[in-house]
Design a protein around this motif. Structure first.
Motif, PDB file in Angstrom:
ATOM      1  N   GLY A 258      -1.390   6.271  -0.639  1.00 31.04           N
ATOM      2  CA  GLY A 258      -0.532   6.792   0.429  1.00 31.04           C
ATOM      3  C   GLY A 258      -1.270   6.854   1.751  1.00 31.04           C
ATOM      4  O   GLY A 258      -0.711   6.540   2.807  1.00 31.04           O
ATOM      5  N   GLU A 259      -2.541   7.241   1.715  1.00 34.49           N
ATOM      6  CA  GLU A 259      -3.348   7.299   2.933  1.00 34.49           C
ATOM      7  C   GLU A 259      -3.564   5.898   3.501  1.00 34.49           C
ATOM      8  O   GLU A 259      -3.512   5.687   4.722  1.00 34.49           O
ATOM      9  CB  GLU A 259      -4.688   7.959   2.632  1.00 34.49           C
ATOM     10  CG  GLU A 259      -5.589   8.117   3.840  1.00 34.49           C
ATOM     11  CD  GLU A 259      -6.929   8.754   3.513  1.00 34.49           C
ATOM     12  OE1 GLU A 259      -7.706   9.000   4.447  1.00 34.49           O
ATOM     13  OE2 GLU A 259      -7.194   8.987   2.313  1.00 34.49           O
ATOM     14  N   ILE A 260      -3.796   4.919   2.600  1.00 37.82           N
ATOM     15  CA  ILE A 260      -3.989   3.538   3.049  1.00 37.82           C
ATOM     16  C   ILE A 260      -2.708   3.006   3.676  1.00 37.82           C
ATOM     17  O   ILE A 260      -2.736   2.343   4.721  1.00 37.82           O
ATOM     18  CB  ILE A 260      -4.441   2.656   1.866  1.00 37.82           C
ATOM     19  CG1 ILE A 260      -5.829   3.101   1.388  1.00 37.82           C
ATOM     20  CG2 ILE A 260      -4.464   1.183   2.265  1.00 37.82           C
ATOM     21  CD1 ILE A 260      -6.306   2.425   0.132  1.00 37.82           C
ATOM     22  N   LYS A 261      -1.579   3.310   3.062  1.00 38.52           N
ATOM     23  CA  LYS A 261      -0.288   2.879   3.597  1.00 38.52           C
ATOM     24  C   LYS A 261      -0.059   3.475   4.987  1.00 38.52           C
ATOM     25  O   LYS A 261       0.372   2.783   5.914  1.00 38.52           O
ATOM     26  CB  LYS A 261       0.820   3.316   2.638  1.00 38.52           C
ATOM     27  CG  LYS A 261       2.235   2.972   3.072  1.00 38.52           C
ATOM     28  CD  LYS A 261       3.198   3.286   1.938  1.00 38.52           C
ATOM     29  CE  LYS A 261       4.655   3.142   2.363  1.00 38.52           C
ATOM     30  NZ  LYS A 261       5.100   4.290   3.190  1.00 38.52           N
ATOM     31  N   GLU A 262      -0.356   4.765   5.153  1.00 35.82           N
ATOM     32  CA  GLU A 262      -0.201   5.410   6.462  1.00 35.82           C
ATOM     33  C   GLU A 262      -1.150   4.810   7.489  1.00 35.82           C
ATOM     34  O   GLU A 262      -0.796   4.664   8.658  1.00 35.82           O
ATOM     35  CB  GLU A 262      -0.440   6.910   6.324  1.00 35.82           C
ATOM     36  CG  GLU A 262       0.664   7.640   5.571  1.00 35.82           C
ATOM     37  CD  GLU A 262       0.347   9.107   5.385  1.00 35.82           C
ATOM     38  OE1 GLU A 262      -0.690   9.560   5.907  1.00 35.82           O
ATOM     39  OE2 GLU A 262       1.132   9.798   4.708  1.00 35.82           O
ATOM     40  N   ASN A 267      -1.995   1.334  12.333  1.00 41.07           N
ATOM     41  CA  ASN A 267      -2.933   0.364  12.907  1.00 41.07           C
ATOM     42  C   ASN A 267      -2.543  -1.091  12.675  1.00 41.07           C
ATOM     43  O   ASN A 267      -3.382  -1.981  12.833  1.00 41.07           O
ATOM     44  CB  ASN A 267      -4.334   0.597  12.330  1.00 41.07           C
ATOM     45  CG  ASN A 267      -4.893   1.957  12.663  1.00 41.07           C
ATOM     46  OD1 ASN A 267      -5.392   2.180  13.754  1.00 41.07           O
ATOM     47  ND2 ASN A 267      -4.797   2.889  11.720  1.00 41.07           N
ATOM     48  N   PHE A 268      -1.281  -1.367  12.330  1.00 39.82           N
ATOM     49  CA  PHE A 268      -0.899  -2.744  12.014  1.00 39.82           C
ATOM     50  C   PHE A 268      -1.022  -3.684  13.207  1.00 39.82           C
ATOM     51  O   PHE A 268      -1.090  -4.905  13.048  1.00 39.82           O
ATOM     52  CB  PHE A 268       0.531  -2.790  11.438  1.00 39.82           C
ATOM     53  CG  PHE A 268       1.607  -2.400  12.407  1.00 39.82           C
ATOM     54  CD1 PHE A 268       2.183  -3.329  13.256  1.00 39.82           C
ATOM     55  CD2 PHE A 268       2.054  -1.078  12.474  1.00 39.82           C
ATOM     56  CE1 PHE A 268       3.184  -2.964  14.149  1.00 39.82           C
ATOM     57  CE2 PHE A 268       3.055  -0.711  13.356  1.00 39.82           C
ATOM     58  CZ  PHE A 268       3.615  -1.651  14.205  1.00 39.82           C
ATOM     59  N   TYR A 288      -8.928  -4.636  -6.765  1.00 42.02           N
ATOM     60  CA  TYR A 288      -8.260  -3.422  -7.247  1.00 42.02           C
ATOM     61  C   TYR A 288      -7.228  -2.940  -6.229  1.00 42.02           C
ATOM     62  O   TYR A 288      -6.100  -2.579  -6.589  1.00 42.02           O
ATOM     63  CB  TYR A 288      -9.281  -2.313  -7.501  1.00 42.02           C
ATOM     64  CG  TYR A 288      -8.622  -0.991  -7.833  1.00 42.02           C
ATOM     65  CD1 TYR A 288      -8.137  -0.738  -9.113  1.00 42.02           C
ATOM     66  CD2 TYR A 288      -8.462  -0.005  -6.860  1.00 42.02           C
ATOM     67  CE1 TYR A 288      -7.508   0.454  -9.426  1.00 42.02           C
ATOM     68  CE2 TYR A 288      -7.826   1.197  -7.158  1.00 42.02           C
ATOM     69  CZ  TYR A 288      -7.358   1.417  -8.438  1.00 42.02           C
ATOM     70  OH  TYR A 288      -6.729   2.596  -8.737  1.00 42.02           O
ATOM     71  N   LEU A 289      -7.601  -2.936  -4.950  1.00 41.08           N
ATOM     72  CA  LEU A 289      -6.694  -2.445  -3.912  1.00 41.08           C
ATOM     73  C   LEU A 289      -5.429  -3.296  -3.855  1.00 41.08           C
ATOM     74  O   LEU A 289      -4.315  -2.769  -3.770  1.00 41.08           O
ATOM     75  CB  LEU A 289      -7.397  -2.443  -2.555  1.00 41.08           C
ATOM     76  CG  LEU A 289      -6.544  -2.017  -1.360  1.00 41.08           C
ATOM     77  CD1 LEU A 289      -5.953  -0.632  -1.567  1.00 41.08           C
ATOM     78  CD2 LEU A 289      -7.377  -2.042  -0.072  1.00 41.08           C
ATOM     79  N   SER A 290      -5.583  -4.612  -3.902  1.00 40.74           N
ATOM     80  CA  SER A 290      -4.433  -5.504  -3.824  1.00 40.74           C
ATOM     81  C   SER A 290      -3.475  -5.268  -4.991  1.00 40.74           C
ATOM     82  O   SER A 290      -2.254  -5.154  -4.799  1.00 40.74           O
ATOM     83  CB  SER A 290      -4.913  -6.964  -3.828  1.00 40.74           C
ATOM     84  OG  SER A 290      -3.817  -7.842  -3.767  1.00 40.74           O
ATOM     85  N   ILE A 301      -0.632  -6.168   0.401  1.00 38.51           N
ATOM     86  CA  ILE A 301      -1.016  -5.563   1.687  1.00 38.51           C
ATOM     87  C   ILE A 301      -0.735  -6.496   2.858  1.00 38.51           C
ATOM     88  O   ILE A 301      -0.237  -6.067   3.904  1.00 38.51           O
ATOM     89  CB  ILE A 301      -2.497  -5.135   1.642  1.00 38.51           C
ATOM     90  CG1 ILE A 301      -2.605  -3.812   0.879  1.00 38.51           C
ATOM     91  CG2 ILE A 301      -3.080  -4.998   3.045  1.00 38.51           C
ATOM     92  CD1 ILE A 301      -3.995  -3.247   0.762  1.00 38.51           C
ATOM     93  N   THR A 302      -1.025  -7.774   2.691  1.00 39.88           N
ATOM     94  CA  THR A 302      -0.769  -8.722   3.779  1.00 39.88           C
ATOM     95  C   THR A 302       0.716  -8.762   4.131  1.00 39.88           C
ATOM     96  O   THR A 302       1.092  -8.757   5.310  1.00 39.88           O
ATOM     97  CB  THR A 302      -1.251 -10.124   3.385  1.00 39.88           C
ATOM     98  OG1 THR A 302      -2.658 -10.078   3.104  1.00 39.88           O
ATOM     99  CG2 THR A 302      -0.995 -11.128   4.514  1.00 39.88           C
ATOM    100  N   GLU A 303       1.568  -8.786   3.116  1.00 43.62           N
ATOM    101  CA  GLU A 303       3.015  -8.779   3.351  1.00 43.62           C
ATOM    102  C   GLU A 303       3.454  -7.501   4.068  1.00 43.62           C
ATOM    103  O   GLU A 303       4.329  -7.536   4.948  1.00 43.62           O
ATOM    104  CB  GLU A 303       3.758  -8.899   2.015  1.00 43.62           C
ATOM    105  CG  GLU A 303       3.605 -10.257   1.348  1.00 43.62           C
ATOM    106  CD  GLU A 303       4.112 -10.272  -0.079  1.00 43.62           C
ATOM    107  OE1 GLU A 303       4.339 -11.373  -0.612  1.00 43.62           O
ATOM    108  OE2 GLU A 303       4.261  -9.169  -0.678  1.00 43.62           O
ATOM    109  N   TYR A 304       2.837  -6.374   3.711  1.00 41.45           N
ATOM    110  CA  TYR A 304       3.202  -5.095   4.331  1.00 41.45           C
ATOM    111  C   TYR A 304       2.815  -5.085   5.813  1.00 41.45           C
ATOM    112  O   TYR A 304       3.572  -4.616   6.671  1.00 41.45           O
ATOM    113  CB  TYR A 304       2.527  -3.947   3.589  1.00 41.45           C
ATOM    114  CG  TYR A 304       3.112  -2.598   3.901  1.00 41.45           C
ATOM    115  CD1 TYR A 304       4.400  -2.271   3.490  1.00 41.45           C
ATOM    116  CD2 TYR A 304       2.393  -1.648   4.616  1.00 41.45           C
ATOM    117  CE1 TYR A 304       4.950  -1.034   3.778  1.00 41.45           C
ATOM    118  CE2 TYR A 304       2.934  -0.402   4.905  1.00 41.45           C
ATOM    119  CZ  TYR A 304       4.212  -0.110   4.485  1.00 41.45           C
ATOM    120  OH  TYR A 304       4.774   1.109   4.773  1.00 41.45           O
TER     121      TYR A 304
END
Length: 357
Positions: A258-262, A267-268, A288-290, A301-304
């Motif tokens: 959730g923190e990574i998403k925020e 910062n996108f 692992y993150l992907s 993540i790239t798509e997001y």
């Protein structure tokens, strides 16, 4: 009306600032703009602005040199930095120059206007309160003591050593009591030096400065009238910082999706944001993150990142007349042709067609 000058070697950035600022709302008038620090300084000397918005990296006299000059010669001017470089050397100069806000390019409309509002409030506050004079201590012992104090306190903060920090403050207090001439200006100087130490440590460790200062506003935005109370004030702030640092170090071993998403949502527009950058920042492997992110949110993540950039670009295309090249840079694409390809693949329309429709 408050007067402002914009200093940036990129004309499109100056145009973005002029379009995004809610100037009438805050009672601000743009009285000039310059393409480098030397030209900007000449305008400042001639027109006496209340606010200066400047880039950091410019040909000739750059932003660092301009900030140094303004701090020495025009300490009353409110400063906003708008820079494409998230660099500690630049940030350190900004801190020493008591810059109101350090905005990263591409400029966000809301962030710019919050900075402008903050500047106008500060100007009004200065007009209604005590005006501090430049600090030039005749007492050599006091200057030396402050210099040694900064070195010692910085070391204990870096080590997260609460006992050492408290002991250093107590020794500093005892030595200060022996010096005559500790007036209000001296107290203000000591207070500002301590706040700068904390800010530098926050930036060095890539912490959110607001996590310390916004939650402890009553401790840092007032000047205590007695030396004893000021030392107690600094001890409370310093211990809070150490507790925060220890807490953040513990969190490094846990992954909070959730923190990574925020973080991505904030910062996108950063052109350097990527899976690899996020993995390094949050101390986790890329693999692992992907996998974990896609399992939880249904996309990688790239798509997001792309989805946020494209939706933001669409809003900018529809809502204003900025050039498509400028919009591409504002959403994180330095290569405008690549931006065109990604945009058309995402919307099945080119940026020009989107704007026409």
């Amino acid at each position: 009306m408050f007067k402002t000058i914009i200093v940036d070697d990129e004309k499109w950035t100056r145009e973005v600032i002029k379009q995004f600022g809610r100037w009438e709302q805050y009672g601000i008038e743009i009285i000039g703009e310059a393409g480098d620090g030397e030209e900007g300084l000449q305008l400042i000397e001639k027109l006496s602005p209340d606010i200066v918005i400047t880039d950091m990296k410019m040909p000739g006299m750059d932003g660092m040199e301009l900030l140094q000059t303004l701090t020495e010669r025009f300490p009353h001017i409110q400063l906003i930095v708008a820079s494409g470089y998230n660099d500690f050397i630049y940030m350190r100069q900004a801190i020493h120059s008591k810059v109101n806000e350090y905005l990263l390019k591409p400029i966000h409309e809301d962030e710019l206007n919050l900075a402008l509002e903050k500047c106008t409030k500060e100007i009004k506050s200065q007009q209604d309160s005590y005006t501090y004079q430049p600090f030039s201590f005749a007492n050599h012992n006091l200057s030396l003591l402050i210099r040694e104090y900064k070195k010692t306190v910085t070391s204990f903060l870096q080590e997260a050593n609460v006992l050492g920090f408290e002991s250093a403050h107590q020794r500093f207090y005892e030595e200060l009591k022996k010096i005559e001439g500790i007036d209000r200006n001296a107290l203000f100087k000591i207070h500002q030096e301590f706040i700068l130490i904390l800010e530098e440590q926050m930036l060095k460790n890539n912490y959110n400065v607001n996590d310390i200062f916004e939650k402890n506003k009553s401790l840092y935005d007032r000047l205590e009238t007695s030396l004893e109370r000021m030392i107690e004030q600094h001890q409370t702030l310093g211990k809070y910082f150490i507790e925060y640092m220890l807490h953040m170090n513990k969190r490094k071993n846990r992954v909070d999706l959730g923190e990574i998403k925020e973080y991505i949502e904030r910062n996108f527009t950063d052109s350097h944001i990527s899976l690899e950058v996020l993995a390094n920042k949050f101390f986790v492997s890329k693999e692992y993150l992907s996998k974990a992110f896609k399992n939880k949110y249904g996309c990688n993540i790239t798509e997001y990142i792309i989805s946020h950039r494209m939706e933001h670009a669409r809003k900018l295309l529809i809502s204003n007349e900025l050039q498509i090249k400028s919009i591409a840079q504002m959403v994180g694409y330095e290569d405008v042709s690549y931006f065109y390809r990604v945009f058309k693949k995402y919307f099945k329309l080119s940026p020009g067609e989107m704007r026409s429709n």
